[in-house]
Motif scaffolding. Structure first.
Motif, mmCIF file in Angstrom:
data_model
loop_
_atom_site.group_PDB
_atom_site.id
_atom_site.type_symbol
_atom_site.label_atom_id
_atom_site.label_comp_id
_atom_site.label_asym_id
_atom_site.label_seq_id
_atom_site.Cartn_x
_atom_site.Cartn_y
_atom_site.Cartn_z
ATOM 1 N N ILE A 20 44.686 46.209 46.047
ATOM 2 C CA ILE A 20 43.619 46.229 47.045
ATOM 3 C C ILE A 20 42.892 44.889 47.014
ATOM 4 O O ILE A 20 42.915 44.186 46.013
ATOM 5 C CB ILE A 20 42.619 47.389 46.802
ATOM 6 C CG1 ILE A 20 41.986 47.272 45.423
ATOM 7 C CG2 ILE A 20 43.282 48.740 46.972
ATOM 8 C CD1 ILE A 20 40.868 48.246 45.188
ATOM 9 N N THR A 21 42.249 44.556 48.119
ATOM 10 C CA THR A 21 41.448 43.336 48.199
ATOM 11 C C THR A 21 39.980 43.722 48.282
ATOM 12 O O THR A 21 39.616 44.638 49.020
ATOM 13 C CB THR A 21 41.841 42.510 49.442
ATOM 14 O OG1 THR A 21 43.226 42.178 49.337
ATOM 15 C CG2 THR A 21 41.021 41.236 49.533
ATOM 16 N N PHE A 22 39.150 43.040 47.508
ATOM 17 C CA PHE A 22 37.705 43.252 47.554
ATOM 18 C C PHE A 22 37.040 41.892 47.447
ATOM 19 O O PHE A 22 37.705 40.877 47.189
ATOM 20 C CB PHE A 22 37.249 44.211 46.441
ATOM 21 C CG PHE A 22 37.405 43.659 45.055
ATOM 22 C CD1 PHE A 22 36.319 43.116 44.389
ATOM 23 C CD2 PHE A 22 38.636 43.688 44.404
ATOM 24 C CE1 PHE A 22 36.459 42.597 43.107
ATOM 25 C CE2 PHE A 22 38.786 43.173 43.124
ATOM 26 C CZ PHE A 22 37.702 42.635 42.477
ATOM 27 N N ALA A 28 37.379 36.489 47.810
ATOM 28 C CA ALA A 28 38.331 37.601 47.807
ATOM 29 C C ALA A 28 39.050 37.672 46.460
ATOM 30 O O ALA A 28 39.475 36.659 45.918
ATOM 31 C CB ALA A 28 39.341 37.430 48.928
ATOM 32 N N TYR A 29 39.167 38.893 45.941
ATOM 33 C CA TYR A 29 39.896 39.151 44.699
ATOM 34 C C TYR A 29 40.862 40.296 44.924
ATOM 35 O O TYR A 29 40.658 41.127 45.814
ATOM 36 C CB TYR A 29 38.928 39.534 43.565
ATOM 37 C CG TYR A 29 38.061 38.400 43.112
ATOM 38 C CD1 TYR A 29 38.512 37.485 42.170
ATOM 39 C CD2 TYR A 29 36.781 38.238 43.627
ATOM 40 C CE1 TYR A 29 37.713 36.429 41.754
ATOM 41 C CE2 TYR A 29 35.975 37.180 43.216
ATOM 42 C CZ TYR A 29 36.447 36.290 42.280
ATOM 43 O OH TYR A 29 35.656 35.253 41.882
ATOM 44 N N GLU A 30 41.882 40.361 44.077
ATOM 45 C CA GLU A 30 42.818 41.484 44.128
ATOM 46 C C GLU A 30 42.559 42.397 42.942
ATOM 47 O O GLU A 30 42.390 41.938 41.814
ATOM 48 C CB GLU A 30 44.268 40.992 44.081
ATOM 49 C CG GLU A 30 45.259 42.141 44.191
ATOM 50 C CD GLU A 30 46.695 41.675 44.185
ATOM 51 O OE1 GLU A 30 47.273 41.551 45.280
ATOM 52 O OE2 GLU A 30 47.220 41.421 43.084
ATOM 53 N N GLY A 31 42.511 43.680 43.226
ATOM 54 C CA GLY A 31 42.405 44.690 42.195
ATOM 55 C C GLY A 31 43.487 45.725 42.447
ATOM 56 O O GLY A 31 44.336 45.545 43.322
ATOM 57 N N TYR A 32 43.434 46.800 41.704
ATOM 58 C CA TYR A 32 44.398 47.881 41.871
ATOM 59 C C TYR A 32 43.670 49.213 41.923
ATOM 60 O O TYR A 32 42.598 49.369 41.321
ATOM 61 C CB TYR A 32 45.411 47.878 40.720
ATOM 62 C CG TYR A 32 46.356 46.709 40.806
ATOM 63 C CD1 TYR A 32 47.560 46.821 41.486
ATOM 64 C CD2 TYR A 32 46.025 45.489 40.244
ATOM 65 C CE1 TYR A 32 48.422 45.747 41.595
ATOM 66 C CE2 TYR A 32 46.880 44.398 40.341
ATOM 67 C CZ TYR A 32 48.074 44.539 41.021
ATOM 68 O OH TYR A 32 48.916 43.463 41.128
ATOM 69 N N VAL A 88 36.517 50.309 42.352
ATOM 70 C CA VAL A 88 36.627 49.295 43.395
ATOM 71 C C VAL A 88 37.448 49.901 44.532
ATOM 72 O O VAL A 88 38.347 50.701 44.304
ATOM 73 C CB VAL A 88 37.249 47.990 42.842
ATOM 74 C CG1 VAL A 88 38.698 48.142 42.499
ATOM 75 C CG2 VAL A 88 37.022 46.840 43.773
ATOM 76 N N LYS A 89 37.079 49.539 45.764
ATOM 77 C CA LYS A 89 37.763 50.091 46.932
ATOM 78 C C LYS A 89 38.209 48.962 47.850
ATOM 79 O O LYS A 89 37.623 47.877 47.854
ATOM 80 C CB LYS A 89 36.835 51.029 47.694
ATOM 81 C CG LYS A 89 36.455 52.248 46.892
ATOM 82 C CD LYS A 89 35.576 53.178 47.674
ATOM 83 C CE LYS A 89 35.392 54.430 46.863
ATOM 84 N NZ LYS A 89 34.071 54.889 46.731
#
Length: 105
Positions: A20-22, A28-32, A88-89
């Protein structure tokens, strides 16, 4: 260099999670899926989440179990949350909480 655990015996494999991007402070960062805000930022190399209200020194993840309130961040709707307890969403917009500035007394 990634700071992520790729496979965990209890949490499973990262390859099975959706990315996911937040956004944190406009970047902008990438999470899961399943990440907390704190874990997603930590895995991305972010250590300072806010600044102390009086001294202005950087604050980050301390206890990571919701007791200390050091990892507070502000969400787009102005709600302040503990980042270690908040998932995080996709598309989430997160800001640091401003610290003390000279003249704020």
């Amino acid at each position: 260099m990634t700071m992520r655990v790729e496979h965990h015996p209890v949490l499973g494999s990262l390859k099975d999670k959706q990315p996911i991007t937040f956004y944190f402070n406009g970047v902008a960062y990438e999470g899961y899926e399943g990440d907390s805000i704190a874990s997603a930022l930590l895995a991305s190399g972010v250590r300072t989440l806010r600044h102390h209200e009086m001294s202005g020194t950087g604050r980050g993840i301390y206890c990571n179990i919701g007791h200390c309130f050091e990892c507070r961040v502000q969400l787009e709707n102005s709600k302040v949350v503990r980042s270690c307890l908040t998932p995080v969403k996709e598309g989430m917009v997160i800001q640091s909480i401003p610290g003390y500035k000279e003249g704020d007394e």
